[in-house]
Design a protein around this motif. Sequence first.
Motif, mmCIF file in Angstrom:
data_model
loop_
_atom_site.group_PDB
_atom_site.id
_atom_site.type_symbol
_atom_site.label_atom_id
_atom_site.label_comp_id
_atom_site.label_asym_id
_atom_site.label_seq_id
_atom_site.Cartn_x
_atom_site.Cartn_y
_atom_site.Cartn_z
ATOM 1 N N ALA A 1 0.839 -1.190 0.000
ATOM 2 C CA ALA A 1 0.000 0.000 0.000
ATOM 3 C C ALA A 1 0.874 1.241 0.000
ATOM 4 O O ALA A 1 2.003 1.231 0.465
ATOM 5 N N GLN A 2 0.343 2.336 -0.493
ATOM 6 C CA GLN A 2 1.097 3.577 -0.593
ATOM 7 C C GLN A 2 0.581 4.597 0.418
ATOM 8 O O GLN A 2 -0.260 5.439 0.107
ATOM 9 N N PRO A 3 1.075 4.544 1.672
ATOM 10 C CA PRO A 3 0.623 5.502 2.674
ATOM 11 C C PRO A 3 1.291 6.838 2.459
ATOM 12 O O PRO A 3 2.100 7.018 1.552
ATOM 13 N N GLU A 4 0.958 7.789 3.294
ATOM 14 C CA GLU A 4 1.626 9.076 3.223
ATOM 15 C C GLU A 4 3.113 8.905 3.490
ATOM 16 O O GLU A 4 3.544 7.954 4.103
ATOM 17 N N SER A 5 3.909 9.851 2.998
ATOM 18 C CA SER A 5 5.353 9.754 3.153
ATOM 19 C C SER A 5 5.770 10.084 4.580
ATOM 20 O O SER A 5 4.973 10.575 5.386
ATOM 21 N N LEU A 6 7.055 9.859 4.878
ATOM 22 C CA LEU A 6 7.576 10.211 6.195
ATOM 23 C C LEU A 6 7.500 11.715 6.419
ATOM 24 O O LEU A 6 7.281 12.171 7.538
ATOM 25 N N ALA A 7 7.719 12.482 5.354
ATOM 26 C CA ALA A 7 7.643 13.937 5.487
ATOM 27 C C ALA A 7 6.258 14.369 5.952
ATOM 28 O O ALA A 7 6.112 15.273 6.784
ATOM 29 N N GLU A 8 5.224 13.713 5.431
ATOM 30 C CA GLU A 8 3.860 14.043 5.838
ATOM 31 C C GLU A 8 3.576 13.560 7.253
ATOM 32 O O GLU A 8 2.896 14.243 8.028
ATOM 33 N N LEU A 9 4.105 12.391 7.598
ATOM 34 C CA LEU A 9 3.861 11.843 8.930
ATOM 35 C C LEU A 9 4.561 12.640 10.017
ATOM 36 O O LEU A 9 3.980 12.941 11.065
ATOM 37 N N GLY B 1 11.731 3.650 13.783
ATOM 38 C CA GLY B 1 10.534 2.865 14.076
ATOM 39 C C GLY B 1 9.825 3.364 15.316
ATOM 40 O O GLY B 1 8.592 3.444 15.353
ATOM 41 N N ILE B 2 10.592 3.731 16.341
ATOM 42 C CA ILE B 2 9.985 4.243 17.572
ATOM 43 C C ILE B 2 9.228 5.536 17.297
ATOM 44 O O ILE B 2 8.099 5.728 17.759
ATOM 45 N N VAL B 3 9.850 6.440 16.532
ATOM 46 C CA VAL B 3 9.217 7.731 16.243
ATOM 47 C C VAL B 3 7.955 7.545 15.410
ATOM 48 O O VAL B 3 6.883 8.058 15.748
ATOM 49 N N VAL B 4 8.072 6.806 14.306
ATOM 50 C CA VAL B 4 6.915 6.613 13.429
ATOM 51 C C VAL B 4 5.828 5.804 14.140
ATOM 52 O O VAL B 4 4.638 6.125 14.043
ATOM 53 N N GLY B 5 6.236 4.782 14.877
ATOM 54 C CA GLY B 5 5.255 3.981 15.617
ATOM 55 C C GLY B 5 4.497 4.802 16.636
ATOM 56 O O GLY B 5 3.289 4.625 16.824
ATOM 57 N N THR B 6 5.188 5.737 17.278
ATOM 58 C CA THR B 6 4.521 6.615 18.246
ATOM 59 C C THR B 6 3.533 7.542 17.550
ATOM 60 O O THR B 6 2.407 7.730 18.021
ATOM 61 N N VAL B 7 3.960 8.108 16.430
ATOM 62 C CA VAL B 7 3.074 9.006 15.672
ATOM 63 C C VAL B 7 1.821 8.264 15.218
ATOM 64 O O VAL B 7 0.709 8.812 15.252
ATOM 65 N N LEU B 8 1.984 7.011 14.806
ATOM 66 C CA LEU B 8 0.854 6.224 14.307
ATOM 67 C C LEU B 8 0.063 5.542 15.419
ATOM 68 O O LEU B 8 -0.919 4.857 15.149
ATOM 69 N N GLY B 9 0.495 5.727 16.680
ATOM 70 C CA GLY B 9 -0.222 5.129 17.801
ATOM 71 C C GLY B 9 -0.070 3.625 17.896
ATOM 72 O O GLY B 9 -0.946 2.937 18.443
ATOM 73 N N GLN B 10 1.045 3.090 17.377
ATOM 74 C CA GLN B 10 1.250 1.646 17.358
ATOM 75 C C GLN B 10 2.025 1.138 18.574
ATOM 76 O O GLN B 10 2.161 -0.070 18.742
ATOM 77 N N LEU C 1 3.097 0.974 6.522
ATOM 78 C CA LEU C 1 3.528 1.323 7.880
ATOM 79 C C LEU C 1 2.396 1.251 8.895
ATOM 80 O O LEU C 1 2.623 0.934 10.068
ATOM 81 N N ARG C 2 1.191 1.577 8.472
ATOM 82 C CA ARG C 2 0.061 1.615 9.405
ATOM 83 C C ARG C 2 -0.456 0.230 9.778
ATOM 84 O O ARG C 2 -1.277 0.103 10.688
ATOM 85 N N HIS C 3 0.029 -0.803 9.077
ATOM 86 C CA HIS C 3 -0.537 -2.147 9.286
ATOM 87 C C HIS C 3 0.582 -3.176 9.448
ATOM 88 O O HIS C 3 0.878 -3.933 8.529
ATOM 89 N N PRO C 4 1.193 -3.217 10.625
ATOM 90 C CA PRO C 4 2.227 -4.234 10.869
ATOM 91 C C PRO C 4 1.661 -5.637 10.685
ATOM 92 O O PRO C 4 0.534 -5.924 11.081
ATOM 93 N N VAL C 5 2.466 -6.497 10.073
ATOM 94 C CA VAL C 5 2.074 -7.890 9.871
ATOM 95 C C VAL C 5 2.632 -8.702 11.028
ATOM 96 O O VAL C 5 3.838 -8.925 11.125
ATOM 97 N N ILE C 6 1.737 -9.141 11.906
ATOM 98 C CA ILE C 6 2.155 -9.845 13.121
ATOM 99 C C ILE C 6 1.622 -11.267 13.071
ATOM 100 O O ILE C 6 0.408 -11.488 13.007
#
Length: 217
Positions: A2-10, A116-125, A203-208
């Motif tokens: 999938a094509q989520p928003e870029s890191l710059a947008e996040l 990963g910590i920064v982006v995961g925090t922003v995305l609430g993961q 990024l919004r959908h980790p595969v666990i």
Amino acid sequence: MAQPESLAELLNGRRAAVDASLPAVGFVVGWLAFGDSIWAGAIAAVIVAIGLSAWRLRKGDKPRAVLIGLLVVCVAALIALYTGKAENFFLLQLLSNGASALVWIISIVVRWPLLGIVVGTVLGQRTRWRRDPALLKAYSRGSWVWVAQYVIRVAVFLPLYQAGYLAALGTARVVLSGPLVAACLAVSWWVIRRNLPADHPGLRHPVINEPAEKTAS
């Protein structure tokens, strides 16, 4: 994938970097305009920082982050005034970039990449992303781009600082803020996408993969 928003947008990192460089510009302009006066440079930097803080608060930025940014400028100005060396206004930034490079390297080595910590925090993961091997690998490799960013700054700032080239330090502060951060965001985003499988949901959908005993129950 999938094509989520870029890191710059996040992360909105480019705007923050540009904002952070303005007090340094104010310091250099004040210093030059008043005959190499550290006091004039310090006052100009603080005035710019206060104005910038007010503008950021009106834009809805978190007060804590705004106050920390203002405090950093005030401390940098005080260091320059206390030591009597204008170039010491940039000492905090030089030290922080060196420390940041080290911290990012350690985070990669211990498999807790800061990207990963920064982006995961922003995305609430929280730490769910770390249970996805593909995301963990992608964030680790993308984090090396951020290490390079800090190393570049230190490599440029250190000789200019040692030589006392204040105008060059101010120029480097601007060039290595917004443009470098924008490049870092773009390249690290490319690295992440390149290291994720084509069918990964993004990024919004980790595969666990849940343990077998859980799925069986």
